[in-house]
Design an enzyme around this catalytic site. Structure first.
Site, short mmCIF file in Angstrom:
data_model
loop_
_atom_site.label_atom_id
_atom_site.label_comp_id
_atom_site.label_asym_id
_atom_site.label_seq_id
_atom_site.Cartn_x
_atom_site.Cartn_y
_atom_site.Cartn_z
N SER A 54 -52.13 -89.24 -85.28
CA SER A 54 -51.66 -90.63 -85.23
C SER A 54 -50.51 -90.74 -86.23
CB SER A 54 -52.80 -91.55 -85.66
OG SER A 54 -52.32 -92.83 -86.01
N TYR B 276 -60.02 -94.20 -91.07
CA TYR B 276 -59.14 -93.70 -90.00
C TYR B 276 -57.97 -92.92 -90.61
CZ TYR B 276 -56.48 -93.91 -85.57
OH TYR B 276 -55.79 -93.61 -84.42
P1 NAD Z 1 -59.83 -94.91 -76.14
O1 NAD Z 1 -60.84 -95.79 -76.78
O2 NAD Z 1 -59.24 -95.32 -74.83
O3 NAD Z 1 -60.39 -93.41 -76.01
C1 NAD Z 1 -61.24 -92.83 -76.98
C2 NAD Z 1 -62.09 -91.76 -76.32
O4 NAD Z 1 -62.99 -91.20 -77.30
C3 NAD Z 1 -62.97 -92.32 -75.18
O5 NAD Z 1 -63.05 -91.38 -74.14
C4 NAD Z 1 -64.33 -92.47 -75.88
O6 NAD Z 1 -65.43 -92.45 -74.98
C5 NAD Z 1 -64.31 -91.24 -76.78
N1 NAD Z 1 -65.30 -91.28 -77.84
C6 NAD Z 1 -65.48 -92.24 -78.78
N2 NAD Z 1 -66.53 -91.92 -79.56
C7 NAD Z 1 -67.01 -90.72 -79.12
C8 NAD Z 1 -68.08 -89.87 -79.51
N3 NAD Z 1 -68.89 -90.17 -80.53
N4 NAD Z 1 -68.28 -88.74 -78.81
C9 NAD Z 1 -67.48 -88.41 -77.75
N5 NAD Z 1 -66.45 -89.19 -77.34
C10 NAD Z 1 -66.23 -90.32 -78.02
O7 NAD Z 1 -58.67 -94.76 -77.21
P2 NAD Z 1 -57.24 -94.04 -77.18
O8 NAD Z 1 -56.31 -95.05 -77.66
O9 NAD Z 1 -56.98 -93.33 -75.91
O10 NAD Z 1 -57.45 -92.97 -78.35
C11 NAD Z 1 -57.52 -91.57 -78.18
C12 NAD Z 1 -57.07 -90.88 -79.46
O11 NAD Z 1 -55.73 -91.26 -79.75
C13 NAD Z 1 -57.89 -91.26 -80.69
O12 NAD Z 1 -58.08 -90.11 -81.50
C14 NAD Z 1 -56.99 -92.27 -81.40
O13 NAD Z 1 -57.22 -92.29 -82.79
C15 NAD Z 1 -55.63 -91.68 -81.08
N6 NAD Z 1 -54.52 -92.64 -81.21
C16 NAD Z 1 -54.48 -93.79 -80.47
C17 NAD Z 1 -53.42 -94.67 -80.62
C18 NAD Z 1 -53.29 -95.96 -79.84
O14 NAD Z 1 -52.46 -96.79 -80.20
N7 NAD Z 1 -54.05 -96.17 -78.78
C19 NAD Z 1 -52.42 -94.37 -81.56
C20 NAD Z 1 -52.49 -93.18 -82.29
C21 NAD Z 1 -53.55 -92.33 -82.10
#
Ligand code: NAD
Length: 262
Positions: A144, A157
């Protein structure tokens, strides 16, 4: 299209958002998949089946909880069993909690460190012997912008994502002569269900329109004032999987509309 046909990948947290986009792009390139994550089992099965049918790949699903090292071990063993190898590992599962440090719930700290950081240690330690055996591997960690800079009230985080940057660099050095690259992608705000869901509450709490919430609150730190898209993140991952990216390792790459340039 990249030359990845017949390879196998494990993607943690691939039932939604960025993880699901990685799955779609890898499937399009003919890569067999182990999906993972939580959500409605009906919807997960629908996605699993449509990826398998549409692209003619083997697509499996593991409900392994990324807070549980023994479940992670089982998922990785199952992938090696079914596919014969793990060629590509994408660590993507992640959660967020926003609260001042003195009130930050201890159990939230523990689960964020477990899901956003320690689970990657466990998946990597299981995948590396198989990659070494194949003489090829790609490990991609979704970090991130918070792997590079901080924001207040996101202690767990930001600590976990900075940790992922360190893990990425360390493992990259260890595997530098094994034809296995290890990189982290650092998105800024990406348009996913996670972000979309925050909008109505923020509109209410601050008395703002949807457009104001997007530009002035969510994208306050993102100079382009545009969300990163899940497809853009997935396309970068596909490039990192390609032969052209063989010399990119140990990098912690922003894709953040200029956020961390400030
Ligand atoms: P999201 O909530 O759509 O996806 C998260 C995924 O992680 C889902 O499939 C969820 O079921 C899974 N998950 C959560 N807890 C879990 C557990 N205990 N065991 C197994 N799976 C688990 O969110 P996203 O935005 O797609 O995020 C995905 C990654 O990208 C994360 O690591 C997040 O920190 C990172 N990220 C997101 C953003 C953003 O703005 N959306 C920005 C930077 C980084």
């Amino acid at each position: 299209m990249h030359n990845l046909k017949g390879k196998s990948a494990v993607i943690t947290g691939s039932t939604s958002g960025i993880g699901l986009a990685y799955a779609q792009h890898l499937a399009q390139n003919g890569v067999n998949l182990m999906l993972n994550g939580f959500g409605s089992l009906e919807e997960i099965e629908k996605n699993r089946k449509s990826l398998a049918d549409q692209y003619g790949i083997t697509c499996l699903y593991s409900p392994a909880d990324m807070t549980k090292p023994n479940e992670i071990s089982k998922m990785m063993a199952q992938a090696i069993d079914e596919f014969g190898a793990i060629d590509i590992l994408i660590n993507n599962a992640g959660i967020q909690h926003v609260e001042a440090i003195e009130n930050f719930p201890v159990e939230k700290w523990d689960s964020i460190i477990a899901i956003n950081l320690s689970s990657s240690f466990h998946t990597i330690r299981h995948a590396v012997p198989s990659m070494k055996e194949q003489g090829w591997g790609r490990i991609i960690n979704t970090a991130s912008a918070h792997a590079l800079v901080a924001s207040p009230f996101k202690s767990a985080y930001v600590a976990a994502k900075h940790g992922i940057a360190g893990l990425t660099k360390t493992v990259a050095l260890e595997l530098a002569q094994d034809n296995i690259t290890v990189n982290a992608i650092c998105p800024g705000y990406v348009w996913t269900p996670l972000v979309e869901k925050q909008i109505p509450d923020t509109m209410k709490a601050r008395g703002l329109t949807e457009e104001q919430v997007k530009k002035d609150v969510l994208l306050a730190a993102q100079p382009t004032k545009e969300f990163v898209t899940v497809d853009q993140v997935a396309q970068l991952a596909m490039f990192l999987c390609s032969d052209a990216a063989a010399s990119i390792t140990g990098s912690v790459m922003p894709m953040d509309g200029g956020w961390t340039a400030q």
